[in-house]
Design an enzyme around this catalytic site. Structure first.
Site, short mmCIF file in Angstrom:
data_model
loop_
_atom_site.label_atom_id
_atom_site.label_comp_id
_atom_site.label_asym_id
_atom_site.label_seq_id
_atom_site.Cartn_x
_atom_site.Cartn_y
_atom_site.Cartn_z
CG PHE A 1 -0.34 0.41 2.42
CD1 PHE A 1 0.13 1.80 2.61
CD2 PHE A 1 0.15 -0.40 3.35
CE1 PHE A 1 0.54 1.99 4.04
CE2 PHE A 1 0.99 0.13 4.69
CZ PHE A 1 1.14 1.45 4.81
CE LYS B 1 -2.97 -8.21 -4.32
NZ LYS B 1 -3.64 -7.48 -3.41
CD GLU C 1 -5.75 -5.68 0.38
OE1 GLU C 1 -4.85 -5.69 -0.31
OE2 GLU C 1 -5.46 -6.04 1.69
CB SER D 1 4.37 -7.28 5.58
OG SER D 1 3.82 -8.17 5.54
CB CYS E 1 10.40 0.06 2.46
SG CYS E 1 10.99 0.82 0.91
CD GLU F 1 8.17 -2.80 8.41
OE1 GLU F 1 7.76 -3.82 8.30
OE2 GLU F 1 8.83 -2.05 7.53
P1 NAD Z 1 1.45 -6.64 3.14
O1 NAD Z 1 2.40 -7.66 3.14
O2 NAD Z 1 0.22 -6.66 4.16
O3 NAD Z 1 0.69 -6.38 1.57
C1 NAD Z 1 1.63 -6.64 0.41
C2 NAD Z 1 0.73 -7.25 -0.73
O4 NAD Z 1 0.54 -8.51 -0.48
C3 NAD Z 1 -0.44 -6.50 -0.95
O5 NAD Z 1 -0.77 -6.56 -2.25
C4 NAD Z 1 -1.77 -7.39 -0.02
O6 NAD Z 1 -2.90 -7.58 -0.61
C5 NAD Z 1 -0.78 -8.87 -0.30
N1 NAD Z 1 -1.15 -9.84 0.86
C6 NAD Z 1 -1.30 -9.25 2.17
N2 NAD Z 1 -1.56 -10.81 2.81
C7 NAD Z 1 -1.10 -11.57 1.87
C8 NAD Z 1 -1.06 -13.07 2.27
N3 NAD Z 1 -1.16 -13.64 3.25
N4 NAD Z 1 -0.66 -13.76 1.12
C9 NAD Z 1 -0.55 -13.34 0.04
N5 NAD Z 1 -0.81 -11.89 -0.40
C10 NAD Z 1 -0.92 -11.08 0.60
O7 NAD Z 1 2.23 -5.41 3.09
P2 NAD Z 1 1.70 -3.65 3.20
O8 NAD Z 1 1.19 -3.40 4.45
O9 NAD Z 1 0.94 -3.49 2.05
O10 NAD Z 1 3.02 -2.83 2.84
C11 NAD Z 1 3.90 -2.27 3.95
C12 NAD Z 1 5.09 -3.14 4.23
O11 NAD Z 1 5.83 -3.25 2.84
C13 NAD Z 1 6.04 -2.98 5.08
O12 NAD Z 1 6.58 -4.03 5.78
C14 NAD Z 1 7.47 -2.11 4.43
O13 NAD Z 1 8.59 -2.29 4.94
C15 NAD Z 1 7.27 -3.15 2.85
N6 NAD Z 1 8.11 -2.31 2.04
C16 NAD Z 1 9.14 -3.17 1.66
C17 NAD Z 1 9.62 -2.51 0.61
C18 NAD Z 1 11.25 -2.93 0.20
O14 NAD Z 1 11.58 -2.30 -0.80
N7 NAD Z 1 11.87 -3.72 0.81
C19 NAD Z 1 9.10 -1.47 -0.24
C20 NAD Z 1 7.94 -0.82 0.08
C21 NAD Z 1 7.35 -1.61 1.31
#
Ligand code: NAD
Length: 493
Positions: free
Chosen positions: A148, A172, A175, A225, A280, A381
């Protein structure tokens, strides 16, 4: 109420089945609903991307680049519109959102260079009368799953390189802020990308897993994450697919005694509180070395108290809300638990409300001093505008902290000593290192890639993604007259 639909085969698909509300984090009100892809929709999108692949792959790279140049121009023309969409659903300030779109454009520009960048190698006379060449080939249908916190930049980082390399792409998006992904897909069509080359489907775990499991999906790029990154990595790898999965972070900024404390405090505030800490590469730990703690904490306190919190679409706001009520509650609990465990909370704006926006998901800047490496607030985090200060005596101790932390996305040092900077550059256990800069995100011609539990897989985004989105082929050829004759040996060249 608007329903944000999937974008398949160059058109919006009438939603069927379940939907989820999409909220404006500044008001807490529902602004749209997003369709969730069921199994049939997943089959439909994969079929479209598969059908589009052969023609897209066979188009000369220069022709693919032409479409990407137009795409870049269209995104630039629609920068404000995309920024407004980001602010409405993510919450960050408009200024920050425009910056995000600009960083996404940087990668599209990089992708426009595909004719010069995707070249193979040739070794003439690699054996007697033998030539060897390598060529690079797209994987086929590739999947991007995005978080997000950068709803435009990360989709553009993945899609533009994947598509330039000749793959067809299924996005994808999160959401929680899905509108801009669909708008980007519309612009891709307007730019001349053929139907089926850039698709968007919405959903959560079930949709992601169905996409990963589809035999036609050849590669999976994920950002989100760490727990989800790890599970996506395991699932795709178990199916024998190419996968890169970027996870969470806990970025340290080390302040040396010879640094300008004012400059370091500015950097920590910008990178720690900016975007409400939801980057991030946010700085969430300030490491005060050799007695600078008191002065640094005083400078940070002044800044944390002064930050203007409010809706992202109000030009006076310096930081907007966090993305959801769940995120707000989670961050508040982390701060409350730290307090109950005896933490030295110097500034606590975690429960602050914004007048006129009482139902918004705001969290004000929060500063915690004398944190240790065994505290929960240090290990987790937080992903909110919360900065922890750890005090150590030496640079070696600071480096040890970074080394021992689960995450290794980025780390920075503020110093005026070349020796300290060089030691930090060599020894900091993180993928992206900053020297006198707050957020060490490299420019697009380099890579975005962390270490340790911040990444699963071995290739980065941006310029490192060419390797991820292509597979090499090695051709050995011989055209001399004497090619016939049986030889049972395994000959040296
Ligand atoms: P998230 O892991 O909750 O969701 C990421 C994506 O995965 C979304 O599209 C979501 O719909 C999907 N998703 C969620 N749960 C899932 C599951 N159980 N199985 C499969 N898909 C699933 O992350 P978020 O809250 O949207 O984003 C924030 C996180 O992203 C933070 O931890 C941040 O550090 C990380 N991030 C990392 C980088 C990097 O370059 N390392 C860059 C941006 C964000």
């Amino acid at each position: 109420m608007t329903t944000i639909s999937h974008w398949i085969d160059g058109k919006s698909i009438a939603p069927t089945g379940e939907t989820l509300p999409v909220l404006d984090p500044a008001t807490g009100k529902t602004v749209a609903e997003v369709a969730l892809a069921d199994t049939d929709t997943v089959k439909q999108v994969v079929a479209s991307a598969s059908a589009a692949f052969p023609a897209w792959r066979d188009l000369p790279a220069s022709r693919r680049a032409q479409a990407l140049y137009t795409f870049r121009e269209l995104i630039r023309d629609h920068q404000d519109e995309l920024a407004e969409m980001i602010t409405r659903e993510h919450g960050k300030t408009l200024d920050d959102a425009r910056g995000e779109v600009a960083r996404g454009i940087d990668t599209v520009e990089l992708a426009c260079g595909v004719p010069g960048l995707l070249k193979g190698e040739t070794s003439e006379q690699s054996g007697r009368n033998i030539d060897t060449i390598s060529t690079l080939h797209p994987l086929g249908v590739v999947l991007g799953i995005t978080p997000f916190n950068f709803p435009v930049m990360i989709p553009l980082m993945m899609a533009s390189i994947a598509i330039a390399a000749g793959n067809t792409f299924i996005l994808k998006p999160s959401e929680q802020d899905p509108s801009s992904a669909v708008r980007i897909a519309e612009l891709a069509k307007e730019a001349g990308l053929p139907d089926g080359v850039f698709n968007v489907v919405h959903g959560r775990q079930q949709t992601v897993e169905a996409l990963i499991d589809d035999p036609e999906v050849a590669g999976v790029s994920f950002v989100g994450s760490t727990p989800v990154a790890h599970s996506v990595y395991r699932r795709a790898a178990a199916a024998g697919k190419r996968v890169q999965a970027f996870g969470g972070a806990k970025n340290h900024l080390v302040v040396m005694p010879d640094a300008s404390i004012e400059a370091a405090a500015d950097a920590i505030s910008s990178a720690g509180f900016g975007a409400a800490g939801q980057r991030c590469m946010a700085i969430s730990v300030a490491v005060a070395v050799g007695g600078v703690g008191d002065e640094l904490v005083a400078a940070l306190k002044k800044r944390a108290e002064a930050v203007v919190v409010g809706p992202g679409y109000d030009g006076r706001s310096e930081i907007g809300p966090v993305v959801s009520a769940a995120a707000q509650q989670r961050i508040r609990k982390i701060v409350a638990d730290a307090k109950s465990a005896g933490a030295d909370v110097v500034v606590d704006r975690s429960t602050e409300q914004v007048s006129g926006f009482e139902d918004g998901f705001f969290i004000g800047p929060t500063l915690v001093d004398h944190v240790t490496d065994s505290d929960d607030i240090y290990r987790t985090e937080v992903f909110g505008p919360v900065v922890s200060v750890v005090r150590v005596d030496t640079l070696d101790e600071a480096l040890q902290l970074i080394h021992d932390h689960e995450y290794g996305n980025g780390a920075s040092i503020f110093t005026n000593s070349g020796g300290a900077a060089r030691k930090f550059q060599r020894e900091a256990c993180a993928g992206m290192v900053g020297i006198n800069v707050p957020i060490p995100v490299p420019v697009a011609p380099y890579a975005v890639a962390g270490w340790k539990n911040s990444v699963f897989g071995d290739t980065g985004l941006n310029n490192a993604a060419w390797k991820f989105f292509t597979q090499p082929k090695y051709v050995t050829s011989r055209w001399d007259e004497a090619v016939s004759g049986i030889d049972f040996g395994f000959r040296p060249n």
